[in-house]
Design a protein around this motif. Structure first.
Motif, mmCIF file in Angstrom:
data_model
loop_
_atom_site.group_PDB
_atom_site.id
_atom_site.type_symbol
_atom_site.label_atom_id
_atom_site.label_comp_id
_atom_site.label_asym_id
_atom_site.label_seq_id
_atom_site.Cartn_x
_atom_site.Cartn_y
_atom_site.Cartn_z
ATOM 1 N N TYR A 134 -21.927 15.844 -3.236
ATOM 2 C CA TYR A 134 -22.538 16.359 -2.013
ATOM 3 C C TYR A 134 -21.468 17.091 -1.218
ATOM 4 C CZ TYR A 134 -20.389 12.405 0.538
ATOM 5 O OH TYR A 134 -19.503 11.513 1.082
ATOM 6 N N TYR A 135 -21.874 17.737 -0.124
ATOM 7 C CA TYR A 135 -20.919 18.381 0.771
ATOM 8 C C TYR A 135 -20.489 17.380 1.841
ATOM 9 C CZ TYR A 135 -21.753 23.062 -1.119
ATOM 10 O OH TYR A 135 -21.809 24.161 -1.938
ATOM 11 N N ARG A 136 -19.181 17.135 1.924
ATOM 12 C CA ARG A 136 -18.640 16.144 2.841
ATOM 13 C C ARG A 136 -18.314 16.783 4.190
ATOM 14 N NH1 ARG A 136 -17.865 15.469 -2.265
ATOM 15 N NH2 ARG A 136 -17.807 13.379 -3.172
ATOM 16 N N SER A 137 -18.677 16.087 5.247
ATOM 17 C CA SER A 137 -18.357 16.555 6.588
ATOM 18 C C SER A 137 -16.978 16.063 7.001
ATOM 19 C CB SER A 137 -19.411 16.057 7.585
ATOM 20 O OG SER A 137 -19.042 16.380 8.906
ATOM 21 N N LEU A 138 -16.405 16.702 8.017
ATOM 22 C CA LEU A 138 -15.073 16.350 8.520
ATOM 23 C C LEU A 138 -15.150 15.642 9.871
ATOM 24 C CD1 LEU A 138 -13.331 19.801 7.783
ATOM 25 C CD2 LEU A 138 -13.666 17.869 6.217
ATOM 26 N N TYR A 139 -16.331 15.247 10.304
ATOM 27 C CA TYR A 139 -16.528 14.824 11.693
ATOM 28 C C TYR A 139 -15.804 13.536 12.060
ATOM 29 C CZ TYR A 139 -19.831 11.082 10.428
ATOM 30 O OH TYR A 139 -20.408 9.936 9.928
ATOM 31 N N ASN A 140 -15.540 12.652 11.111
ATOM 32 C CA ASN A 140 -15.000 11.329 11.428
ATOM 33 C C ASN A 140 -13.637 11.077 10.792
ATOM 34 O OD1 ASN A 140 -15.954 11.258 8.805
ATOM 35 N ND2 ASN A 140 -16.771 9.184 8.941
ATOM 36 N N LEU A 141 -12.825 12.135 10.640
ATOM 37 C CA LEU A 141 -11.583 12.012 9.883
ATOM 38 C C LEU A 141 -10.351 12.041 10.779
ATOM 39 C CD1 LEU A 141 -12.249 14.289 6.794
ATOM 40 C CD2 LEU A 141 -12.868 11.890 7.163
ATOM 41 N N GLU A 142 -9.387 11.186 10.430
ATOM 42 C CA GLU A 142 -8.051 11.266 11.005
ATOM 43 C C GLU A 142 -7.212 12.299 10.261
ATOM 44 O OE1 GLU A 142 -6.813 10.129 13.593
ATOM 45 O OE2 GLU A 142 -7.767 8.246 14.155
ATOM 46 N N GLN A 143 -7.352 12.322 8.931
ATOM 47 C CA GLN A 143 -6.608 13.284 8.141
ATOM 48 C C GLN A 143 -7.187 13.355 6.742
ATOM 49 O OE1 GLN A 143 -2.652 11.578 8.489
ATOM 50 N NE2 GLN A 143 -2.727 10.766 6.429
ATOM 51 N N VAL A 144 -6.819 14.425 6.034
ATOM 52 C CA VAL A 144 -7.194 14.627 4.636
ATOM 53 C C VAL A 144 -5.918 14.688 3.820
ATOM 54 C CG1 VAL A 144 -8.288 16.188 2.982
ATOM 55 C CG2 VAL A 144 -9.303 15.867 5.253
ATOM 56 N N GLU A 145 -5.879 13.923 2.728
ATOM 57 C CA GLU A 145 -4.700 13.859 1.870
ATOM 58 C C GLU A 145 -5.054 14.444 0.501
ATOM 59 O OE1 GLU A 145 -3.584 9.578 3.958
ATOM 60 O OE2 GLU A 145 -4.306 9.659 1.893
ATOM 61 N N ILE A 146 -4.289 15.422 0.055
ATOM 62 C CA ILE A 146 -4.533 16.066 -1.231
ATOM 63 C C ILE A 146 -3.307 15.864 -2.102
ATOM 64 C CG2 ILE A 146 -5.062 18.217 -2.417
ATOM 65 C CD1 ILE A 146 -6.369 19.194 0.156
ATOM 66 N N LEU A 147 -3.462 15.067 -3.166
ATOM 67 C CA LEU A 147 -2.390 14.808 -4.116
ATOM 68 C C LEU A 147 -2.654 15.608 -5.376
ATOM 69 C CD1 LEU A 147 -2.624 12.160 -2.252
ATOM 70 C CD2 LEU A 147 -1.297 11.056 -4.059
ATOM 71 N N ARG A 148 -1.597 16.221 -5.924
ATOM 72 C CA ARG A 148 -1.724 16.988 -7.158
ATOM 73 C C ARG A 148 -1.103 16.214 -8.320
ATOM 74 N NH1 ARG A 148 -1.187 19.506 -2.318
ATOM 75 N NH2 ARG A 148 0.732 20.621 -2.789
ATOM 76 N N GLY A 149 -1.699 16.417 -9.502
ATOM 77 C CA GLY A 149 -1.234 15.731 -10.695
ATOM 78 C C GLY A 149 -2.068 14.494 -10.976
ATOM 79 N N PRO A 150 -2.062 13.969 -12.238
ATOM 80 C CA PRO A 150 -2.822 12.765 -12.581
ATOM 81 C C PRO A 150 -2.420 11.574 -11.715
ATOM 82 C CG PRO A 150 -2.124 13.891 -14.560
ATOM 83 C CD PRO A 150 -1.416 14.574 -13.425
ATOM 84 N N ASN A 151 -3.406 10.763 -11.346
ATOM 85 C CA ASN A 151 -3.175 9.637 -10.450
ATOM 86 C C ASN A 151 -3.875 8.381 -10.931
ATOM 87 O OD1 ASN A 151 -1.894 10.814 -7.721
ATOM 88 N ND2 ASN A 151 -3.329 12.308 -8.533
ATOM 89 N N ALA A 152 -3.960 8.184 -12.237
ATOM 90 C CA ALA A 152 -4.739 7.065 -12.753
ATOM 91 C C ALA A 152 -4.162 5.726 -12.325
ATOM 92 C CB ALA A 152 -4.815 7.134 -14.273
ATOM 93 N N LEU A 153 -2.840 5.614 -12.150
ATOM 94 C CA LEU A 153 -2.282 4.314 -11.794
ATOM 95 C C LEU A 153 -2.863 3.814 -10.481
ATOM 96 C CD1 LEU A 153 1.081 2.814 -12.357
ATOM 97 C CD2 LEU A 153 0.261 2.778 -10.013
ATOM 98 N N LEU A 154 -3.044 4.714 -9.519
ATOM 99 C CA LEU A 154 -3.557 4.312 -8.216
ATOM 100 C C LEU A 154 -5.070 4.385 -8.134
ATOM 101 C CD1 LEU A 154 -0.949 6.093 -5.927
ATOM 102 C CD2 LEU A 154 -0.961 3.711 -6.660
ATOM 103 N N PHE A 155 -5.704 5.262 -8.934
ATOM 104 C CA PHE A 155 -7.126 5.514 -8.756
ATOM 105 C C PHE A 155 -7.968 5.253 -9.993
ATOM 106 C CE2 PHE A 155 -4.934 8.096 -5.606
ATOM 107 C CZ PHE A 155 -5.617 7.728 -4.455
ATOM 108 N N GLY A 156 -7.350 4.874 -11.113
ATOM 109 C CA GLY A 156 -8.128 4.600 -12.305
ATOM 110 C C GLY A 156 -8.663 5.864 -12.933
ATOM 111 N N ARG A 157 -9.868 5.758 -13.518
ATOM 112 C CA ARG A 157 -10.466 6.928 -14.161
ATOM 113 C C ARG A 157 -10.544 8.066 -13.157
ATOM 114 N NH1 ARG A 157 -15.230 4.421 -12.242
ATOM 115 N NH2 ARG A 157 -16.880 5.908 -11.705
ATOM 116 N N GLY A 158 -10.381 9.268 -13.637
ATOM 117 C CA GLY A 158 -10.336 10.394 -12.723
ATOM 118 C C GLY A 158 -8.929 10.567 -12.204
#
Length: 731
Positions: free
Chosen positions: A136-160
C-alpha cells in the motif's frame, strides 16, 4: 551504550562527536518549525537519543542497538521529521527521490515500490523495526524519522532485507509535556491535507499522544482522485525508572485511482505523444485499503549493562485493487488494418488480499567488557504467523475471443478519454471480471528466527562485527483455483531453514573518521502477494538469495558536517516481472557494482546541505557467470542535492535538484526511460514562534519526464510544475 551506564572517556568522546555533528541543523530546524516539538529524552540520558545521528536506542528499529552512525558498517540515510516538512515530502517516493543508491519503481499505481541498488522490492518495509510487507502507499503523518539501509540485512530482519530496508520510526508519547501541533497544505492540482499531533501528560509517568490526518488526492492525470485518512493514538507508561511500555493502535483507510502510466513506442522510448492519456477507467482502476494495527512494546533496563525490549504486533489488512493497463502500442502483431493507426492493447484484472500478521519479537542488548575487549551484544528472536488470502480475476473481453485474440486483452484507439464501449475493430465491447479466474490461494506462513551479533571493541581504533541468524520458514499454500476447476485439492508446502551471516570491521584512525568493511547475506522465500504465483514449476516457493561486500568511509569533517562513501558489489537471484506477461515472475540472476557518496550538515550557521551521488553498474548473469543485459531500473548515475538557507531569523529558502540517468524498463533492455533533472525549491516564513507559512515548488522548469515503470508498457508520467502551500504551527 545503555541507559545510565557509566561511560569511558573514549565512549563519551564518540557520543559527543556523533551527537553534535548535525545538532546545529536539528536545533535550527526545530526552532524554525513550530509544528514539531523539540526532541525530549524520556530516559533522562542526553547521550542516548540524538535525532538524525544515533538510531533510537529505546525503540526496536533499524540496527536494534544504540550505535552511532559512524560505527555502523553499512550505508544508511536518516530523514528526520523536520527534513520531511522542509523539503515538502508527501510520500515515501518523494524521500526516495532524494536518497542516494535507491530509486522508485512504479508499484502498479497502488503501492510503494523501491529499487535498492538495483533490487526491486515491495516487501522490505518496516515499522519500528517490525515487518510491514502489505502492499500500500504509506503516509508520513506520524513519523519521527525514516531510516533507509542499503545492502542485505537478513541478520537483523530475516527474510527480505535484500537490497536494503526502509524503516519508519513512529512518534511516541512524550512524558511531562503538553502540546498540539498541526499542519495543513493545498497544492495547485487541488490536493489537500490536514494533520494533527497532540500530546497530553496524563500523569507524571504517563503520556497520551494522538496523530491523525486526512488527505484529498489529486494530480495531473485524468480521473485521478482519492481520499485517505488515518489515526494513531499511543500511550506511554513509565512503570518504573527502568521499565517503559508503549501501546499503539493505528487505523488506516485509503481509496485512490490506479494509474499504470503509458506504453512505449516503436523506438523503445515512452510514447510521449500519449502522455496526457490515462489508460484506464475511472470505475475499474481503483484501489481500497483498510488496516487495523495494534502494537505493544516493553523496554526494560535490567542493570547498567543489559537492556531488553519485547514487542507484540498484530495487523489486519483488507485490500482490493482493479486496473486496466496498456500491454502494447502499434505492435506489429496487431491486425494489418490497424498497424498504421494509434491503437493500444489493454489488459486488466481485479485482485483482493486479506491478511493477518501476528509478530512477537524480543531483543537483549548488552554493553560490557570481557576478555580484554568491549562488547555490544545483541541476542534476539522473532516469531511470525501470517494468514494470507489472495484471489485475482482477469479482465474478460468477449469480442477478443471472437477475433482470435486473448480473451483478457483487447485493442482500442488511443482517444482521450478512452472509449471502452467500442473496440478498434469496430466491435461493441463489454467487459467483466467474473469469468476468468487467474488464481485463488490461501497461504499460512510460520517463521521462527533467532540471531546473535557482537560488535567487539578490540582496541580504541578497531571494532569487529560478527553475527549469525537462523530462520525456519514454513509455508503451506492451498490453490483454491485447482479445487474449483477439478474438485481436487492442490496444496503446496515448503520448509526452508537458512543461516544468514554478517561480518564487519570498523577501523577508527581518528574519533571523527571510520573505515569499514562489511559482508552479509540474505534470502527471500516467496512472500507478500507472491503467495499467489504458484502456477508453474519455476514458482515452487524456492527462496531467492542475495549477498553483498561493501567497503566504506564515514568522516565528520566538522562537528556539523559529515561525509560518507561506499563501494560495493551485490549478487542476487530474485523474482522479476516477466517481460512477456506482467502477471508472472521470472527468476533473474544479476551482479551489481556501485559507488555511493553523500554529504550532510551545516556548511555555515545559515546554510544546511544534503547531497548524494551514486554510480551503479549491473548486469544479468547466466549459470556460467557470463554477464548479459543490464539490470532493469538501474540508472548508471544519480545525483541529488538540497540546500536550506536561513536568510533572516524568520525567513528562509530552499533549493534542490535531483538527476536520474537513463535506465531500462524491462529485462530485455528494449525500452529506455530517458534521463532527467528536476529542480525544486521552497520558501518559508515564521510569523511567530508557533506559526509558519511555507511554499514548496516542484519541477520548477516544468520538464516532461518519466521517473519509473513497472514494465515496458507501464511507464509513469512525471508531474509538471506545481506548488504546495503549507501552514503549520503549535498551540
Amino acid at each position: 551504550m545503555l541507559i545510565d551506564r557509566p561511560i569511558s572517556v573514549r565512549a563519551a568522546l564518540t557520543i559527543l562527536a556523533v551527537s553534535t555533528a548535525l545538532s546545529p541543523f536539528t536545533s535550527s530546524a526545530m526552532a524554525a518549525n513550530a509544528s514539531q516539538p523539540a526532541e525530549t529524552n524520556t530516559d533522562d540520558n542526553p547521550d542516548i537519543i540524538v535525532v538524525g545521528r544515533v538510531l533510537y536506542s529505546d525503540q526496536v528499529n533499524a540496527v536494534k542497538t544504540p550505535t552511532p552512525i559512524i560505527d555502523v558498517p553499512q550505508s544508511l540515510s536518516i530523514i528526520t521529521a523536520d527534513q520531511i516538512i522542509q523539503q515538502g515530502f508527501n510520500s515515501v517516493g518523494d524521500i526516495i527521490l532524494y536518497t542516494p543508491g535507491v530509486n522508485n519503481s512504479q508499484g502498479e499505481g497502488h503501492r510503494d515500490a523501491v529499487v535498492f541498488r538495483g533490487i526491486r522490492s515491495t516487501a522490505d518495509f518496516y515499522l519500528d523495526g517490525v515487518r510491514d510487507d502489505v502492499q500500500y502507499y504509506r503516509s508520513l503523518y506520524n513519523l519521527e524519522q525514516v531510516e533507509i539501509l542499503r545492502g542485505p540485512n537478513a541478520l537483523l530482519f530475516g527474510r527480505g532485507g535484500t537490497g536494503g530496508v526502509l524503516n519508519r520510526v513512529t512518534k511516541k508519547g512524550v512524558l511531562g509535556e503538553r502540546f498540539v501541533g498541526f499542519k495543513t497544505s493545498v497544492d495547485t492540482f487541488g490536493a489537500a491535507d490536514v494533520q494533527i499531533d497532540a500530546n497530553f501528560d496524563v500523569s507524571d509517568n504517563a503520556a497520551f499522544r494522538v496523530n491523525a490526518y486526512y488527505e484529498y488526492l489529486n494530480n495531473h492525470r485524468d480521473f485521478y482522485d482519492g481520499n485517505r485518512f488515518g489515526i494513531n493514538p499511543t500511550l506511554r507508561f513509565e512503570l518504573t525508572p527502568s521499565t517503559v511500555i508503549d501501546l499503539s493502535y493505528e487505523y488506516i483507510n485509503n481509496e485512490r485511482f490506479v494509474d499504470r502510466g503509458i506504453p512505449s513506442d516503436n523506438d523503445g522510448l515512452p510514447a510521449e505523444q500519449l502522455r496526457n492519456i490515462t489508460f484506464g477507467d475511472e470505475d475499474i482502476n481503483t484501489t481500497t485499503f483498510e488496516s487495523h494495527v495494534i502494537r505493544a512494546l516493553v523496554d526494560h533496563q535490567f542493570n547498567d549493562n543489559f537492556k531488553g525490549n519485547f514487542s507484540v504486533f498484530y495487523g489486519d489488512y483488507d485490500k482490493l485493487y482493479g486496473n486496466l493497463f496498456p500491454v502494447g502500442f502499434n505492435d506489429s502483431d496487431f491486425p494489418a488494418e490497424l498497424q498504421n493507426d494509434d491503437v493500444v492493447e489493454l489488459d486488466g484484472y481485479i485482485d483482493t488480499t486479506q491478511r493477518q500478521n501476528f509478530i512477537i519479537s524480543g531483543n537483549l542488548v548488552g554493553d560490557f567488557e570481557a576478555l580484554g575487549a568491549g562488547h555490544t551484544l545483541l541476542f534476539g528472536g522473532e516469531f511470525i504467523d501470517t494468514v494470507n488470502n489472495n484471489d485475482r480475476f482477469n479482465a474478460f473481453f468477449p469480442t477478443a475471443a471472437a477475433d482470435g485474440r486473448r480473451s483478457d486483452q483487447e485493442l482500442f484507439f488511443t482517444t482521450r478519454p478512452l472509449d471502452l464501449t467500442t473496440t478498434a475493430l469496430g466491435e461493441p465491447n463489454t467487459l467483466n471480471f467474473t469469468t476468468d479466474l487467474n488464481d485463488d490461494t490461501e497461504a499460512d506462513l510460520t517463521v521462527f528466527s533467532v540471531y546473535l551479533q557482537d560488535q567487539i571493541e578490540i582496541a580504541p581504533w578497531l571494532d569487529i562485527v560478527l553475527g549469525l541468524r537462523f530462520d525456519s520458514f514454513d509455508i503451506t499454500v492451498d490453490n483454491i483455483e485447482t479445487f474449483i476447476d477439478t474438485g481436487e485439492r492442490d496444496i503446496l508446502s515448503n520448509s526452508d531453514q537458512e543461516f544468514s551471516p554478517r561480518l564487519g570491521a570498523i577501523l577508527k584512525p581518528r574519533e571523527n573518521v571510520s573505515l569499514y568493511f562489511s559482508f552479509s547475506e540474505s534470502f527471500l522465500p516467496r512472500s507478500g502477494e507472491q503467495f499467489a504465483d504458484i502456477n508453474s514449476a519455476s514458482d515452487r516457493l524456492e527462496p531467492n538469495t542475495f549477498s553483498t561486500i561493501e567497503l566504506g568511509v564515514k568522516w565528520d569533517f566538522t562537528p556539523a558536517l559529515s561525509f560518507t562513501a561506499a563501494v560495493f558489489e551485490n549478487m542476487q537471484s530474485s523474482p522479476q516481472v516477466s517481460d512477456d506477461n506482467p502477471d508472472t515472475l521470472d527468476i533473474i540472476d544479476s551482479r551489481i557494482r556501485g559507488v555511493e557518496a553523500a554529504v550532510i550538515g551545516q556548511v555555515t550557521d545559515q546554510w544546511f546541505i544534503s547531497a548524494g551521488y551514486s554510480y551503479l553498474d549491473g548486469n544479468q548473469v547466466n549459470a556460467f557467470g557470463v554477464e548479459g543485459n543490464r539490470v532493469r531500473e538501474l540508472p548508471e548515475h544519480t545525483f541529488n542535492i538540497w540546500n536550506n538557507f536561513q536568510v533572516t531569523p524568520k525567513f528562509g529558502v530552499g533549493a534542490g535538484l535531483t538527476f536520474q540517468d537513463e535506465s531500462f524498463a524491462d529485462n530485455g533492455n528494449s525500452v529506455t526511460l530517458p534521463r532527467f533533472a528536476r529542480v525544486d525549491a521552497a520558501a518559508f516564513y515564521d510569523i511567530s514562534d508557533r506559526l509558519r507559512v511555507q511554499v514548496n515548488l516542484e519541477n520548477l522548469s516544468d520538464i516532461d519526464y518519466f521517473p519509473s515503470s513497472h514494465t515496458a508498457n507501464n511507464i509513469t508520467v512525471g508531474a509538471p510544475f506545481n506548488a504546495r502551500f503549507t501552514v503549520s504551527g503549535q498551540f
